[in-house]
Design a protein around this motif. Structure first.
Motif, PDB file in Angstrom:
ATOM      1  N   ASP A 130       0.827  -1.217   0.000  1.00  0.00           N
ATOM      2  CA  ASP A 130       0.000   0.000   0.000  1.00  0.00           C
ATOM      3  C   ASP A 130       0.857   1.261   0.000  1.00  0.00           C
ATOM      4  OD1 ASP A 130      -2.610  -1.087  -0.157  1.00  0.00           O
ATOM      5  OD2 ASP A 130      -2.414  -1.779   1.905  1.00  0.00           O
ATOM      6  N   SER A 131       1.987   1.227   0.712  1.00  0.00           N
ATOM      7  CA  SER A 131       2.887   2.392   0.688  1.00  0.00           C
ATOM      8  C   SER A 131       3.403   2.629  -0.724  1.00  0.00           C
ATOM      9  CB  SER A 131       4.108   2.167   1.583  1.00  0.00           C
ATOM     10  OG  SER A 131       3.722   2.115   2.908  1.00  0.00           O
ATOM     11  N   ILE A 132       3.819   1.552  -1.382  1.00  0.00           N
ATOM     12  CA  ILE A 132       4.374   1.692  -2.737  1.00  0.00           C
ATOM     13  C   ILE A 132       3.275   2.118  -3.723  1.00  0.00           C
ATOM     14  CG2 ILE A 132       5.443   0.450  -4.660  1.00  0.00           C
ATOM     15  CD1 ILE A 132       6.892  -1.292  -2.554  1.00  0.00           C
ATOM     16  N   ALA A 133       2.126   1.460  -3.636  1.00  0.00           N
ATOM     17  CA  ALA A 133       1.039   1.784  -4.586  1.00  0.00           C
ATOM     18  C   ALA A 133       0.601   3.235  -4.430  1.00  0.00           C
ATOM     19  CB  ALA A 133      -0.138   0.837  -4.372  1.00  0.00           C
ATOM     20  N   LEU A 134       0.538   3.701  -3.187  1.00  0.00           N
ATOM     21  CA  LEU A 134       0.095   5.078  -2.946  1.00  0.00           C
ATOM     22  C   LEU A 134       1.186   6.088  -3.287  1.00  0.00           C
ATOM     23  CD1 LEU A 134      -1.970   7.123  -1.775  1.00  0.00           C
ATOM     24  CD2 LEU A 134      -1.002   6.677   0.480  1.00  0.00           C
ATOM     25  N   TYR A 135       2.355   5.919  -2.666  1.00  0.00           N
ATOM     26  CA  TYR A 135       3.377   6.965  -2.787  1.00  0.00           C
ATOM     27  C   TYR A 135       4.199   6.890  -4.072  1.00  0.00           C
ATOM     28  CZ  TYR A 135       2.487   8.468   2.013  1.00  0.00           C
ATOM     29  OH  TYR A 135       1.907   8.968   3.149  1.00  0.00           O
ATOM     30  N   ALA A 136       4.355   5.697  -4.641  1.00  0.00           N
ATOM     31  CA  ALA A 136       5.165   5.613  -5.865  1.00  0.00           C
ATOM     32  C   ALA A 136       4.309   5.616  -7.117  1.00  0.00           C
ATOM     33  CB  ALA A 136       6.034   4.360  -5.840  1.00  0.00           C
ATOM     34  N   PHE A 137       3.090   5.020  -7.027  1.00  0.00           N
ATOM     35  CA  PHE A 137       2.269   4.901  -8.230  1.00  0.00           C
ATOM     36  C   PHE A 137       0.999   5.755  -8.158  1.00  0.00           C
ATOM     37  CE2 PHE A 137       4.904   1.109  -8.335  1.00  0.00           C
ATOM     38  CZ  PHE A 137       5.228   0.988  -9.677  1.00  0.00           C
ATOM     39  N   ASN A 138       0.862   6.502  -7.062  1.00  0.00           N
ATOM     40  CA  ASN A 138      -0.255   7.442  -6.970  1.00  0.00           C
ATOM     41  C   ASN A 138      -1.623   6.757  -7.023  1.00  0.00           C
ATOM     42  OD1 ASN A 138      -0.535  10.119  -6.559  1.00  0.00           O
ATOM     43  ND2 ASN A 138      -0.953  10.585  -8.705  1.00  0.00           N
ATOM     44  N   GLN A 139      -1.712   5.505  -6.577  1.00  0.00           N
ATOM     45  CA  GLN A 139      -3.002   4.811  -6.600  1.00  0.00           C
ATOM     46  C   GLN A 139      -3.714   4.995  -5.265  1.00  0.00           C
ATOM     47  OE1 GLN A 139      -2.789   0.769  -8.120  1.00  0.00           O
ATOM     48  NE2 GLN A 139      -2.697   1.602 -10.187  1.00  0.00           N
TER      49      GLN A 139
END
Ligand code: SF4
Length: 214
Positions: A130-139
């Motif tokens: 969730d950290s990666i999806a939110l902060y890196a991929f803006n999802q």
């Protein structure tokens, strides 16, 4: 009586909380990564340690082009991430995640859930995905960490645990857009470090009039 979580916290209550935190702390821009890959590396290196310990390693990796990163041998990798600990495990996870990132960043259509894809990678659990999806991929998703569980329990007088992870995540990501989700997460972490600690400083907390823990 404390309620069990069945996500009933309405839009207005969450939005008002977001506004109160934002007015107090201002814009957090919590993860000022120079590039999204830095977020991927940070999310893995910070597992089981503090961000402070992970930060120097992230900066070092950030100076290396992605194609070179994928070729680095274990010995060199250990030196590069020496502050982050759990070397063998983290090197393995990093390689998986960096390889995923290099394949997906240009190829994955935005309607595909990066989170679901990340969860298929060994070493990436829900919070990291969730950290990666939110902060890196803006999802639109929300990394539910121990800070947010503790804070929601107190503020909304609940009895949440990790079993409620997806309830919290789905509810929040159904209400806020990705920028607000990044901010909300950062604000909760900030507040949990400043006031809503393990031993809370309720007396001086600006939320005390509205908090269910009072
Ligand atoms: S009043 Fe106390 S329990 Fe409530 S948010 Fe503030 S520090 Fe946390």
């Amino acid at each position: 009586m404390k309620s069990s979580f069945n996500f009933f916290i309405d839009f207005n209550s969450l939005f008002s909380l977001f506004k109160d935190l934002s007015s107090y702390y201002g814009y957090m821009y919590w993860w000022p990564a120079e590039k999204p890959l830095e977020v991927v590396e940070g999310a893995i290196l910070a597992q089981n340690t503090t961000w402070k310990n992970a930060e120097a390693s992230v900066k070092r990796l950030n100076n290396i082009p992605i194609d070179e990163l994928l070729k680095i041998d274990e010995r060199e990798f250990r030196t590069l991430i020496k502050e982050a600990g759990f070397y063998s495990r983290k090197i393995d996870y990093l390689r998986n995640a960096i390889s995923f990132y290099s394949n997906e960043i240009d190829n994955t259509p935005s309607f595909i859930s990066i989170r679901d894809e990340l969860l298929k990678i060994r070493g990436i659990g829900r919070e990291t995905a969730d950290s990666i999806a939110l902060y890196a991929f803006n999802q639109r998703t929300f990394p539910v960490d121990s800070y947010s569980i503790r804070f929601f329990n107190r503020y909304f007088s609940l009895n949440l645990g990790l079993k409620n992870y997806d309830d919290i995540r789905v509810t929040l990501s159904g209400i806020f857009n990705s920028m607000m989700l990044m901010e909300f997460h950062a604000l909760i972490v900030e507040h949990s470090k400043n006031y809503c600690r393990k031993k809370p400083n309720c007396e001086n907390c600006f939320l005390k009039e509205k908090c269910g823990n009072q």
